[in-house]
Design a protein around this motif. Structure first.
Motif, PDB file in Angstrom:
ATOM      1  N   LEU A   1      -2.829  16.882  -7.619  1.00  0.00           N
ATOM      2  CA  LEU A   1      -3.515  15.594  -7.779  1.00  0.00           C
ATOM      3  C   LEU A   1      -2.553  14.488  -8.185  1.00  0.00           C
ATOM      4  CD1 LEU A   1      -6.862  16.667  -9.497  1.00  0.00           C
ATOM      5  CD2 LEU A   1      -6.494  15.967  -7.125  1.00  0.00           C
ATOM      6  N   VAL A   2      -1.610  14.776  -9.070  1.00  0.00           N
ATOM      7  CA  VAL A   2      -0.601  13.780  -9.472  1.00  0.00           C
ATOM      8  C   VAL A   2       0.276  13.418  -8.276  1.00  0.00           C
ATOM      9  CG1 VAL A   2       1.459  13.436 -10.902  1.00  0.00           C
ATOM     10  CG2 VAL A   2      -0.620  14.376 -11.913  1.00  0.00           C
ATOM     11  N   PHE A   3       0.645  14.418  -7.474  1.00  0.00           N
ATOM     12  CA  PHE A   3       1.467  14.171  -6.283  1.00  0.00           C
ATOM     13  C   PHE A   3       0.711  13.278  -5.285  1.00  0.00           C
ATOM     14  CE2 PHE A   3       2.889  15.421  -2.000  1.00  0.00           C
ATOM     15  CZ  PHE A   3       4.216  15.024  -2.093  1.00  0.00           C
ATOM     16  N   LEU A   4      -0.576  13.546  -5.056  1.00  0.00           N
ATOM     17  CA  LEU A   4      -1.369  12.727  -4.143  1.00  0.00           C
ATOM     18  C   LEU A   4      -1.555  11.301  -4.680  1.00  0.00           C
ATOM     19  CD1 LEU A   4      -4.114  15.253  -2.972  1.00  0.00           C
ATOM     20  CD2 LEU A   4      -2.172  14.359  -1.664  1.00  0.00           C
ATOM     21  N   ALA A   5      -1.762  11.166  -5.980  1.00  0.00           N
ATOM     22  CA  ALA A   5      -1.872   9.840  -6.580  1.00  0.00           C
ATOM     23  C   ALA A   5      -0.560   9.078  -6.446  1.00  0.00           C
ATOM     24  CB  ALA A   5      -2.287   9.957  -8.046  1.00  0.00           C
ATOM     25  N   GLY A   6       0.565   9.769  -6.615  1.00  0.00           N
ATOM     26  CA  GLY A   6       1.878   9.133  -6.449  1.00  0.00           C
ATOM     27  C   GLY A   6       2.091   8.685  -5.009  1.00  0.00           C
ATOM     28  N   LEU A   7       1.647   9.518  -4.034  1.00  0.00           N
ATOM     29  CA  LEU A   7       1.755   9.109  -2.633  1.00  0.00           C
ATOM     30  C   LEU A   7       0.906   7.871  -2.349  1.00  0.00           C
ATOM     31  CD1 LEU A   7       1.715  12.444  -0.595  1.00  0.00           C
ATOM     32  CD2 LEU A   7       3.612  10.839  -0.893  1.00  0.00           C
ATOM     33  N   GLY A   8      -0.289   7.820  -2.902  1.00  0.00           N
ATOM     34  CA  GLY A   8      -1.150   6.650  -2.718  1.00  0.00           C
ATOM     35  C   GLY A   8      -0.548   5.410  -3.342  1.00  0.00           C
ATOM     36  N   LEU A   9      -0.002   5.548  -4.534  1.00  0.00           N
ATOM     37  CA  LEU A   9       0.644   4.420  -5.215  1.00  0.00           C
ATOM     38  C   LEU A   9       1.870   3.959  -4.442  1.00  0.00           C
ATOM     39  CD1 LEU A   9       0.567   2.609  -7.721  1.00  0.00           C
ATOM     40  CD2 LEU A   9       2.035   4.288  -8.863  1.00  0.00           C
ATOM     41  N   ALA A  10       2.663   4.893  -3.947  1.00  0.00           N
ATOM     42  CA  ALA A  10       3.850   4.534  -3.160  1.00  0.00           C
ATOM     43  C   ALA A  10       3.450   3.835  -1.868  1.00  0.00           C
ATOM     44  CB  ALA A  10       4.671   5.787  -2.860  1.00  0.00           C
ATOM     45  N   GLY A  11       2.353   4.273  -1.231  1.00  0.00           N
ATOM     46  CA  GLY A  11       1.877   3.618  -0.015  1.00  0.00           C
ATOM     47  C   GLY A  11       1.422   2.197  -0.281  1.00  0.00           C
ATOM     48  N   MET A  12       0.691   1.984  -1.366  1.00  0.00           N
ATOM     49  CA  MET A  12       0.256   0.631  -1.707  1.00  0.00           C
ATOM     50  C   MET A  12       1.443  -0.259  -2.040  1.00  0.00           C
ATOM     51  SD  MET A  12      -3.329   0.979  -3.799  1.00  0.00           S
ATOM     52  CE  MET A  12      -2.698   2.007  -5.100  1.00  0.00           C
ATOM     53  N   LEU A  13       2.424   0.274  -2.771  1.00  0.00           N
ATOM     54  CA  LEU A  13       3.619  -0.496  -3.101  1.00  0.00           C
ATOM     55  C   LEU A  13       4.386  -0.870  -1.843  1.00  0.00           C
ATOM     56  CD1 LEU A  13       5.365  -1.609  -5.410  1.00  0.00           C
ATOM     57  CD2 LEU A  13       6.624   0.547  -5.350  1.00  0.00           C
ATOM     58  N   ALA A  14       4.496   0.070  -0.891  1.00  0.00           N
ATOM     59  CA  ALA A  14       5.193  -0.207   0.359  1.00  0.00           C
ATOM     60  C   ALA A  14       4.452  -1.276   1.162  1.00  0.00           C
ATOM     61  CB  ALA A  14       5.326   1.079   1.177  1.00  0.00           C
ATOM     62  N   LEU A  15       3.133  -1.226   1.192  1.00  0.00           N
ATOM     63  CA  LEU A  15       2.375  -2.236   1.921  1.00  0.00           C
ATOM     64  C   LEU A  15       2.537  -3.623   1.314  1.00  0.00           C
ATOM     65  CD1 LEU A  15      -0.990  -0.436   2.777  1.00  0.00           C
ATOM     66  CD2 LEU A  15       0.722  -1.286   4.373  1.00  0.00           C
ATOM     67  N   THR A  16       2.570  -3.712  -0.005  1.00  0.00           N
ATOM     68  CA  THR A  16       2.676  -5.031  -0.633  1.00  0.00           C
ATOM     69  C   THR A  16       4.061  -5.627  -0.488  1.00  0.00           C
ATOM     70  OG1 THR A  16       3.201  -4.049  -2.785  1.00  0.00           O
ATOM     71  CG2 THR A  16       0.889  -4.540  -2.327  1.00  0.00           C
ATOM     72  N   THR A  17       5.094  -4.820  -0.412  1.00  0.00           N
ATOM     73  CA  THR A  17       6.456  -5.371  -0.343  1.00  0.00           C
ATOM     74  C   THR A  17       6.963  -5.518   1.082  1.00  0.00           C
ATOM     75  OG1 THR A  17       7.385  -3.158  -0.614  1.00  0.00           O
ATOM     76  CG2 THR A  17       7.095  -4.498  -2.603  1.00  0.00           C
ATOM     77  N   MET A  18       6.548  -4.685   2.009  1.00  0.00           N
ATOM     78  CA  MET A  18       7.131  -4.681   3.342  1.00  0.00           C
ATOM     79  C   MET A  18       6.289  -5.393   4.402  1.00  0.00           C
ATOM     80  SD  MET A  18       8.585  -0.860   3.560  1.00  0.00           S
ATOM     81  CE  MET A  18       9.641  -0.173   2.317  1.00  0.00           C
ATOM     82  N   VAL A  19       4.998  -5.594   4.161  1.00  0.00           N
ATOM     83  CA  VAL A  19       4.134  -6.186   5.181  1.00  0.00           C
ATOM     84  C   VAL A  19       3.871  -7.642   4.822  1.00  0.00           C
ATOM     85  CG1 VAL A  19       1.863  -6.075   6.278  1.00  0.00           C
ATOM     86  CG2 VAL A  19       3.065  -3.975   5.681  1.00  0.00           C
ATOM     87  N   ASP A  20       4.140  -8.531   5.793  1.00  0.00           N
ATOM     88  CA  ASP A  20       3.859  -9.944   5.620  1.00  0.00           C
ATOM     89  C   ASP A  20       2.658 -10.291   6.507  1.00  0.00           C
ATOM     90  OD1 ASP A  20       4.017 -12.595   4.931  1.00  0.00           O
ATOM     91  OD2 ASP A  20       5.537 -13.059   6.449  1.00  0.00           O
ATOM     92  N   PRO A  21       1.525 -10.632   5.923  1.00  0.00           N
ATOM     93  CA  PRO A  21       0.343 -10.877   6.743  1.00  0.00           C
ATOM     94  C   PRO A  21       0.441 -12.159   7.563  1.00  0.00           C
ATOM     95  CG  PRO A  21      -0.130 -11.375   4.452  1.00  0.00           C
ATOM     96  CD  PRO A  21       1.241 -10.782   4.499  1.00  0.00           C
ATOM     97  N   GLY A  22       1.324 -13.061   7.217  1.00  0.00           N
ATOM     98  CA  GLY A  22       1.469 -14.315   7.958  1.00  0.00           C
ATOM     99  C   GLY A  22       0.376 -15.309   7.588  1.00  0.00           C
ATOM    100  N   GLU A  23       0.563 -16.542   8.077  1.00  0.00           N
ATOM    101  CA  GLU A  23      -0.401 -17.592   7.798  1.00  0.00           C
ATOM    102  C   GLU A  23      -0.851 -18.204   9.103  1.00  0.00           C
ATOM    103  OE1 GLU A  23       1.246 -20.471   5.160  1.00  0.00           O
ATOM    104  OE2 GLU A  23       1.683 -19.022   3.610  1.00  0.00           O
ATOM    105  N   LYS A  24      -2.100 -18.587   9.149  1.00  0.00           N
ATOM    106  CA  LYS A  24      -2.605 -19.303  10.303  1.00  0.00           C
ATOM    107  C   LYS A  24      -3.685 -20.252   9.836  1.00  0.00           C
ATOM    108  CE  LYS A  24      -6.077 -15.919  11.640  1.00  0.00           C
ATOM    109  NZ  LYS A  24      -6.602 -15.100  12.711  1.00  0.00           N
ATOM    110  N   GLN A  25      -3.903 -21.321  10.618  1.00  0.00           N
ATOM    111  CA  GLN A  25      -4.915 -22.294  10.253  1.00  0.00           C
ATOM    112  C   GLN A  25      -6.277 -21.795  10.713  1.00  0.00           C
ATOM    113  OE1 GLN A  25      -4.033 -26.202  11.579  1.00  0.00           O
ATOM    114  NE2 GLN A  25      -2.360 -26.459  10.138  1.00  0.00           N
TER     115      GLN A  25
END
Length: 90
Positions: free
Chosen positions: A11-35
């Protein structure tokens, strides 16, 4: 006991994978801007007509019963409150 420790580790390993995935999404993905254009109908910009005519309100009505044997006070009493009879009830 070893199965409980194994479960907690998984369970700790799965929680760490989920946390690492969220951290990767917040730092590596740029959603961009549009009007964005939102159309608002003209009928929603105009206030609705007033349903209450504030210049033509009825006179307030006293609905509390009053004993006929007790005359209404003419002047202010000890507490400084003065009772005024409504027009037409005198």
């Amino acid at each position: 006991m070893p199965t409980l420790i194994r479960l907690v580790i998984v369970l700790v390993f799965l929680a760490g994978l989920g946390l690492a995935g969220m951290l990767a999404l917040t730092t590596m993905v740029d959603p961009g801007e549009k009007q964005i254009t939102v159309r608002i109908p003209a009928r929603e910009l105009v206030p609705p007509p007033s349903t209450i005519d504030l210049d033509n309100l009825p006179a307030p009505v006293n609905v509390a019963p009053r004993e006929e044997s007790v005359p209404p006070p003419d002047a202010a009493g000890d507490d400084g409150v003065q009772t005024i009879a409504a027009p037409g009830t005198e």
